[in-house]
Design an enzyme around this catalytic site. Sequence first.
Site, short mmCIF file in Angstrom:
data_model
loop_
_atom_site.label_atom_id
_atom_site.label_comp_id
_atom_site.label_asym_id
_atom_site.label_seq_id
_atom_site.Cartn_x
_atom_site.Cartn_y
_atom_site.Cartn_z
N LYS A 74 0.81 -1.22 0.00
CA LYS A 74 0.00 0.00 0.00
C LYS A 74 0.85 1.27 0.00
O LYS A 74 0.38 2.34 -0.38
CB LYS A 74 -0.98 -0.02 1.16
C1 LIG Z 1 -4.41 -4.39 0.82
C2 LIG Z 1 -3.64 -5.63 0.71
C3 LIG Z 1 -3.97 -6.63 -0.22
C4 LIG Z 1 -5.18 -6.54 -1.12
O1 LIG Z 1 -5.07 -5.54 -2.12
P1 LIG Z 1 -6.38 -4.99 -2.82
O2 LIG Z 1 -5.92 -3.87 -3.66
O3 LIG Z 1 -7.30 -4.55 -1.71
O4 LIG Z 1 -6.96 -6.11 -3.61
C5 LIG Z 1 -3.18 -7.76 -0.28
N1 LIG Z 1 -2.12 -7.91 0.55
C6 LIG Z 1 -1.77 -6.97 1.45
C7 LIG Z 1 -0.61 -7.22 2.33
C8 LIG Z 1 -2.50 -5.80 1.55
O5 LIG Z 1 -2.14 -4.88 2.46
#
Ligand SMILES: *Cc1c(COP(=O)(O)O)cnc(C)c1O
Length: 546
Positions: free
Chosen positions: A113
């Site tokens: 993120k």
């Molecule tokens: C947010 C997140 C995801 C999922 O990503 P999306 O864009 O919501 O599909 C997968 N793995 C981790 C570690 C995340 O923080």
Amino acid sequence: MKYFSTRGGKEELSFEETVLTGLAPNGGLYIPEHIPSLPENWQEKWKSHSFMDLSVEILSLYISEEEITRTDLRKIVEKSYKTFRHPETTPLQKLNDKKYVLELFHGPTFAFKDVALQLLGNLFEFFLLRRNARKSADEKPEKLTVVGATSGDTGSAAIYGLRNKANISIFILHPKGRVSPIQEAQMTTVTDANVHNLAVKGTFDDCQDIVKALFADREFNATHRLGAVNSINWARILAQTVYYFLSFFHVRSQLGDSQAELQYVVPTGNFGDILAGYYAKQMGLPMGKLVVATNANDILARFWKSGKYEKVDTAASTQEETATDPVNGASDGKQMTASGGSGVKETLSPAMDILVSSNFERLLWYLAYEAAASSTDAHARRLEAGDIVNGWMGKVKQDGRVEVPTAALVAARKDFFAERVSDDQILETIRAHFTSEPSYVADPHTAVGLYAAGVIAPQNSASTSQIILSTAHPAKFSEAVTRALGNSPQFDFARDVLPEEFHGLLEREKRVIDVERPDAELIKAVIANKADKKDAGSQGLPRTSI
Ligand SMILES: *Cc1c(COP(=O)(O)O)cnc(C)c1O
């Protein structure tokens, strides 16, 4: 480039308005008026580009020069990605000729993120500073108060995205004592004056309910100009398209074979990460079908099987994990704990524990557009697609489910495969990759992708290589990793996994506000007290209570 809502209407926004607004007033998500195609000779021109270079090229296809000049865009991009520890920003690890891991976790909080939130924070700051510079001395400056709830895994990325940004303060609520010590420390050791961690005595659901109540309070919302940084923000999707391009060039240069077909496999929760891949594909990046990898919260995997988008798996009343209460599960989008007996299942990959996938609505718009065959003119068809999505989302809200027409399901299957992965399969995958050559320690989210890749691989052509997106560093989800590898004599968590940056983290200075009851009024008082004081708390006690 203008943006409009997936639920139709006449509203057309600039990029700046789109980013600052987040969710459209009619409940929809913003999408670009068209998907730009790539410039001529892009493969030649971009093949040696760095992440930052590619980011400037791709973002400028979606942001008009009048909104952000290329010079400013480059500055924003450089500021956003110089916080990454790896020279390639999102490097590729080769497991074998057919399998690569794209590591997205080299940002400040060790999770993917960061890629989006580092950029989003700088865009917010850029827009607010520019707006305020245009104001006269007696006008009030525009400020933004970002409020969010976290169960621990993603709050820190928002905090690191917004720390020390002008005109922005951020309040992150977490359930006190219910987040892992590392995750708690990642948040509370950020001592910038504009960052406020609230440890709420209660559950994650309590925290989420409070945040919802704050946004629903019009007066409070208007006074403090509340903002969210959740994954529906268009800038987050855009930021994430870049690593698809970068990894394409990296794999191509390693294989030296322009015939190789790439298949991206994406651990998926809210559908933001993989949606960025869909945009890259539609722009013209050569790739096979994208693979949606879900955990036991498998609404998306079920959609690709049946064309039904439904919160509760009505077809699986005999399955082992169906602890769902059809009434509550279908009644709203509220996330309930496992003990509540409904809705979201707790898994070993908590960042993907969702009931519905917020960004999926954007894909639904493109599917509706395919299905809207009755309109021949592009504009009429666009309006019709908005009406269709509006109808579908209305059904999801009211009945907890919708079934899309065959034409839409066919369109969805043209670009995607989907697979569901259980907790046992996650553990098995972490073990298998640790003992393979080369040994690789995957975090549980990445393991969901690795397992799904293994399921799909036998169907692939001999020239296909898979790129599995790795969304978190294994040290961030130590519980699952230790559960998988703890019995292995060759495994040593501190030696094999723990990054230098985490050493001593638990002992570092913390700043956190304890909130004694999960009460929206108490939280409002904290925000009102802190939001306007630029350096509030920096000279105060490290741990305060209300
Ligand atoms: C947010 C997140 C995801 C999922 O990503 P999306 O864009 O919501 O599909 C997968 N793995 C981790 C570690 C995340 O923080």
